[in-house]
Design an enzyme around this catalytic site. Structure first.
Site, PDB file in Angstrom:
ATOM      1  N   HIS A  50      -6.435   2.032  -7.480  1.00 37.29           N
ATOM      2  CA  HIS A  50      -5.728   1.050  -6.815  1.00 37.29           C
ATOM      3  C   HIS A  50      -6.264   0.549  -5.560  1.00 37.29           C
ATOM      4  O   HIS A  50      -6.375  -0.726  -5.188  1.00 37.29           O
ATOM      5  CB  HIS A  50      -4.477   1.551  -6.662  1.00 37.29           C
ATOM      6  CG  HIS A  50      -3.447   0.240  -5.934  1.00 37.29           C
ATOM      7  ND1 HIS A  50      -3.328  -0.062  -4.766  1.00 37.29           N
ATOM      8  CD2 HIS A  50      -2.584  -0.569  -6.764  1.00 37.29           C
ATOM      9  CE1 HIS A  50      -2.305  -1.127  -4.612  1.00 37.29           C
ATOM     10  NE2 HIS A  50      -2.057  -1.043  -5.723  1.00 37.29           N
ATOM     11  N   ASP A  95      -4.659   2.820   1.349  1.00 37.66           N
ATOM     12  CA  ASP A  95      -4.578   3.023  -0.041  1.00 37.66           C
ATOM     13  C   ASP A  95      -4.988   4.117  -0.618  1.00 37.66           C
ATOM     14  O   ASP A  95      -4.647   5.250   0.130  1.00 37.66           O
ATOM     15  CB  ASP A  95      -5.448   1.519  -0.773  1.00 37.66           C
ATOM     16  CG  ASP A  95      -4.513   1.162  -1.948  1.00 37.66           C
ATOM     17  OD1 ASP A  95      -4.297   1.893  -2.909  1.00 37.66           O
ATOM     18  OD2 ASP A  95      -3.835   0.137  -1.829  1.00 37.66           O
ATOM     19  N   SER A 144       0.914  -6.184  -4.754  1.00 41.10           N
ATOM     20  CA  SER A 144      -0.246  -5.548  -4.140  1.00 41.10           C
ATOM     21  C   SER A 144      -1.478  -6.701  -4.009  1.00 41.10           C
ATOM     22  O   SER A 144      -2.188  -6.780  -2.915  1.00 41.10           O
ATOM     23  CB  SER A 144      -0.751  -4.305  -4.896  1.00 41.10           C
ATOM     24  OG  SER A 144      -0.024  -3.317  -4.509  1.00 41.10           O
TER      25      SER A 144
END
Length: 396
Positions: A103, A69, A259
């Site tokens: 994120h 990520d 996600s």
């Protein structure tokens, strides 16, 4: 043309008294509700999945989950002590713990956050996170393959890929890396994408054989209209109205996307694998498939929920789910590097057994509008005495 997305949408909430609701752009409805400003009161998925009961059996100990990520920030209170050394897959200058978007930190917290300091409580709080950082704004063609290989070579049992690459075909290097991970027995989960109400193309690596493609459901136990669907979809998990720190670090924001669903699916696998350390990845995945909430009618796998909604508690608390053969990949689209077979035969049957622990057997809807499925996550949402998921089909 190639684009890469993180499969996440985040909505700003007030820092002291937050309005925590489905974002209109995601769910198509606004139903505001006021909550105190703490993460735990928003973490509906933990209650729905009966996390407190599962943690008495397994909390993910002994399992390392690689998070490919944007990096993972170790200064987050809930992630202190949760990380093992990782890698910057870009130029190596930033380091795997520099997260410029937040994120990757969010995904890591959903998987293994401890809830310390009022932070995010992960579903597998004793699992470890191996952070692998890529540049989401300028991804290179070899970033994901290198991340997969690094994760395999450094002890990860599960690889979480909460991103998607829109491609007309497969990336050769990515195909080879996925096959390498499958040969080594590593499970890979990837987000299907958030354009189910638009172009609806399941992105790579979720679209590729050997990777578990994950769709999203919302707080009302409804498969979201924006969750990408198709024949590649394998499982679904909670992915809407998920609390995350706001971008400026003040208060919490409502986030949603496949996600988040992928992170919770990865955490579910970590819980099962921790409780059954002698199982292979094939057996862990098969147990999750066998115990997933099934449609009462219609084709299985469904293009909207795959084999159903992930329910690790059925393995941990109800002792259900036959792990089956150790060396047989449980999804029909198995990688070339591994033996594959159709999913368990009972997966294609309508759910007709008696509900357990407050579960409700739902009736199938008619026409092209809805398909009711059995969830069994728990008493997260009760309407008229029953709890169920609704799959909203996309109209032609």
């Amino acid at each position: 043309m190639r684009t890469l997305t993180s499969s996440t949408t985040r909505r700003r909430l007030a820092p002291l008294l937050v309005t925590f609701s489905a974002c209109a752009v995601l769910s198509g409805a606004m139903t505001p509700a006021a909550f105190a400003d703490d993460a735990r009161s928003h973490e509906w998925y933990l209650d729905a999945m009966q996390a407190d009961s599962m943690w008495k059996v397994s909390s993910g100990q002994g399992v390392t989950v690689a998070v490919v990520d944007s990096g993972v920030d170790p200064s987050a209170p809930e992630l202190q002590g949760q990380l093992v050394p990782g890698e910057d897959l870009n130029d190596g200058k930033a380091g795997e713990t520099e997260d410029r978007t937040g994120h990757g930190t969010e995904m890591a917290a959903l998987i293994a956050g401890t809830g310390a300091g009022g932070g995010i409580q992960g579903l597998a709080p004793r699992a470890k996170i191996l952070p692998l950082r890529y540049n989401v704004k300028a991804p290179s063609m070899d970033t994901a393959p290198r991340g997969i290989r690094y994760a395999v070579d450094h002890g990860a049992r599960i690889i979480n890929m909460s991103f998607g690459i829109e491609l007309p075909g497969e990336i050769p290097g990515l195909r080879e890396a996925i096959d390498y991970a499958d040969r080594k027995g590593v499970l890979m989960f990837a987000s299907s994408g958030n354009a189910g109400d638009k172009d609806n193309v399941i992105t790579a690596p979720a679209s590729m054989a050997g990777v578990v493609a994950v769709g999203a459901v919302d707080k009302s136990l409804t498969v979201t209209k924006w969750s990408n669907h198709g024949s590649e979809l394998a499982l679904a998990a909670p992915g809407d109205d998920i609390p995350m720190r706001c971008a400026n670090g003040e208060g919490y924001c409502s986030s949603g996307g496949t996600s988040q669903a992928t992170a919770l699916a990865s955490a579910s696998a970590a819980l099962v694998w921790s409780a059954h350390p002698g199982w292979t990845g094939n057996q862990v995945l098969r147990a999750l498939i066998e115990t997933a909430g099934r449609p009462t009618e219609g084709k299985v796998p469904s293009e909207y929920v795959g084999y159903g909604f992930v329910r690790p508690r059925m393995v941990l608390l109800e002792h259900q789910g036959d792990p089956g053969a150790a060396n047989v990949y449980p999804l029909p689209n198995g990688p070339a590097s591994a033996s594959s077979s159709p999913a368990p035969s009972k997966a294609g049957q309508a759910v007709s057994s008696a509900p357990q622990h407050g579960e409700a057997e739902a009736a199938a809807g008619s026409g092209n509008t809805t398909l009711w499925v059995l969830l069994g996550l728990g008493a997260a949402v009760v309407v008229g005495g029953v709890a169920a998921f609704v799959v909203r089909r996309r109209s032609a």
